[in-house]
Every structure is written in C-alpha cells, then in structure tokens.
Design a protein around this motif. Structure first.
Motif, short mmCIF file in Angstrom:
data_model
loop_
_atom_site.label_atom_id
_atom_site.label_comp_id
_atom_site.label_asym_id
_atom_site.label_seq_id
_atom_site.Cartn_x
_atom_site.Cartn_y
_atom_site.Cartn_z
N ASP A 86 52.43 37.46 23.34
CA ASP A 86 51.36 38.46 23.40
C ASP A 86 51.92 39.85 23.63
OD1 ASP A 86 50.59 38.61 26.81
OD2 ASP A 86 51.92 37.10 25.96
N VAL B 101 49.78 32.85 15.47
CA VAL B 101 49.56 34.30 15.37
C VAL B 101 49.17 34.61 13.93
CG1 VAL B 101 50.66 36.57 15.44
CG2 VAL B 101 51.17 34.88 17.22
N MET C 17 45.67 35.83 17.88
CA MET C 17 46.49 34.69 18.29
C MET C 17 45.60 33.59 18.85
SD MET C 17 48.32 36.10 21.80
CE MET C 17 48.92 34.47 22.27
N LEU D 180 53.79 40.97 20.41
CA LEU D 180 52.83 41.29 19.36
C LEU D 180 52.13 42.62 19.63
CD1 LEU D 180 51.66 40.17 16.74
CD2 LEU D 180 49.95 38.95 18.09
#
Length: 345
Positions: free
Chosen positions: A202, A272, A263, A205
C-alpha cells in the motif's frame, strides 16, 4: 524386474549416457568414466581411473570443501563449478553427485556434469556489450541535452521551445529505457538472487501514484482505499508499478485521461489493479502484451517495461495479467503473494 537385466546393460547405459559422468568407489577413487566424459575432457579412460575426481576440477578446493564432505555424510551434492580438460581448457556448468547404497551402506558415488560453457560465455559477452552501449548512450545523451539547453536559451518562439522540450523528453526516455534494460539484465542473470522480503504494498503503491501525479498533471488519478498489507517482494516492485502507470498514461488518447488504482487483499494474496480509459488492447494482442516478440514491438513500443514487470513478478512468485476495461481501456492486475512481517521467507 530390474534384477533380470543383464549387468552388461547397466554398464552400457552408464557408458553411453550423453552427459559426462564418473563412478567412484567409497574411497572417492574413480572406478569408471563414460564415453561422454572422455570426449569432453580429452583424457583416456586409464588416465582417469585410479585418480580422485578433483583432477577434473579447475579449483580442487570445490571438491574437497563441498562435494566430498556432502557425500561423506550420505547427502547428494548439486552445484556449479569449472571442469578442467586435459588441454587445460575449462568448461563451466552444473554438477551433481550422489551416494549409491546397498544393504550394507555406501558402495559407490556417481557424478554427472552438465555443460553450459557456451551459454555462460554468451551471457557474459552480452552483459559487457550492454554495459558499453549503455555507457556510450549516457555520454552521447548528456552531450545532446547540453546542446538542447543552449538551443532553449536561443529559442525565438514557442514552437522552437516546444520542439526542444519534445527532444529532451525523448532523450530522457531513452535513458530510462537503458536503466530498465540494466535492471532486467540483473533480474534474469544466472548469478542474480533477488531479495524477497515483506514489502508494504500500500505504501509503495501510494508513492508510485504520487510520483505519476507530479509527472502527468493533466491525468486524473483515482485511488481506491489502500489498506495496510505486506507482500513477498523487493524494492524493484516500485519500478513495476511505475512502468504500468506510465503505460496507462502514455498510450491514453482520451480527452481526459483517467487512471484508477485499487487493491484487494485476502488471506493469501494481494491484487493490485491499474485501470485506464485509453484505447485498450485488441483481443488478439492480449497474449503478446508481456512479450518482446515482433508483434509486441509493433503494437506496444514500450514492451520492454511490461516484459520487465512480467519477469519481476515471476521472481516474486507472483504474476501480472491484463484484460479489457469497461467501457474502454485496459486493466492490469498484479497478483502478489501476501506475507506478514514476521513470516519466514
């Protein structure tokens, strides 16, 4: 039944095996070698029988330090080493050795060699050439960028300034491609061992999207909820996200380019998704998106980046897929293996 086979057949099977092979006694003294070993090393059979296998090693310490100790405790050995021929030329490859047993214990040791010398030399040559080409490319690009700065200072109208900016962007893209090629070379090298550890997908990303926002101000980036989750990967995963985000923008012909990132974690995986509203990918081209074949180059000029992503995820025991978006565009999905911070690699 195996017992019904004539011992001569066993001997012929050993002698005619296509890979160089040796048979040693419990004392590690060579009792027999096959015909492939003789052709490969240039020795006669009587020159090897009675010797210990270290005579065939460029570095005998590999035999005494790795092979013999493993076999002595009844374990097989598998590894790489250089084999020395009679004319002092060496061959690089993989070796395997294993103890042979009967009811009373070890009765012999068998060893096999797989030659990959030509492949090894080709890889080394390609790596050197790539390094030289990248070095020359960087040097030439720096010269061009320097002259572009001079042209920009002397530009008399917006059209010339725009042309200079386009050329500069293309040169920088070439440099980025060269760096991607280097990372790909490192990734698929036989000597590479990619570091796999728990990575907060996370966070990675979110950073990738922020970088893309700064780079592409005219693109609308929509990020669904990103929940904390770690996957088995490495820092290079950030490059993979960057490549797919760039692909979603660079090929987007919409009046308002839009990229949606999301995601979906579960107990074992994290998916994702990066979806765009661009022209999409024709059904017949989908199998070629992640390849470097001619068809891929015709339809997807930036194919090296997606090929890199595909190979990288394979190293992380993951994968990437692509499908059509609704109503327009493409959806790339990263399938990553979930891993907690305290989980064993």
């Amino acid at each position: 039944m195996v017992e019904d086979i004539d011992p001569v057949a066993y001997k012929r099977a050993f002698r005619e095996t296509p890979n160089p092979s040796i048979l040693a006694g419990p004392d590690f003294v060579i009792r027999d070698v096959n015909d492939a070993c003789l052709r490969f090393t240039g020795y006669e059979r009587d020159e090897l029988v009675g010797e210990t296998p270290d005579v065939l090693f460029t570095d005998p310490a590999v035999f005494f330090g790795e092979v013999a100790p493993a076999l002595a405790v009844e374990n097989p050995w598998l590894g790489s080493f250089e084999l020395k021929a009679k004319d002092d030329r060496f061959r690089y490859g993989y070796g395997a050795a294993t103890p042979l047993f009967d009811d009373d214990g070890i009765i012999a040791y068998a060893g096999v060699f797989i030659d990959i010398t030509r492949e090894r030399r080709a890889e080394q040559t390609t790596r050197i050439l790539n390094r030289v080409l990248r070095h020359n490319l960087r040097n030439d690009a720096n010269v061009i960028l320097g002259h572009l700065d001079l042209l920009r200072e002397q530009a008399e109208d917006e059209a010339m300034e725009e042309s200079v900016a386009i050329v500069e962007a293309r040169i920088n893209r070439l440099l980025d491609r060269a760096e991607t090629a280097r990372e790909l070379e490192d990734l698929i090298s036989v000597d590479s061992d990619p570091q796999v550890e728990p990575i907060r997908v996370d966070e990675l990303l979110r950073d990738a999207v922020e970088t893309a926002r700064d780079q592409y101000e005219s693109v609308e980036f929509v990020v669904d909820e990103l929940v904390p989750a770690s996957v088995a990967a490495g820092p290079a995963l950030a490059t993979a996200f960057d490549a797919v985000l760039e692909n979603a923008v660079e090929h987007n012909d919409s009046d308002v380019p839009r990229v949606v990132v999301g995601m979906e974690p579960d107990d074992r995986t994290v998916r994702v998704t990066i979806a765009d509203n661009g022209p999409g990918i024709k059904q017949e081209d989908l199998p070629h998106v992640f390849s470097l074949d001619e068809r891929s180059q015709i339809y997807h000029g930036e194919g090296i980046d997606l090929f890199f992503v595909y190979e990288l995820l394979a190293e992380y025991s993951g994968r990437i897929s692509v499908e059509a978006n609704d109503p327009r565009g493409a959806v790339f999905t990263f399938h990553l293996r979930r891993q907690s911070d305290d989980e064993e690699e």
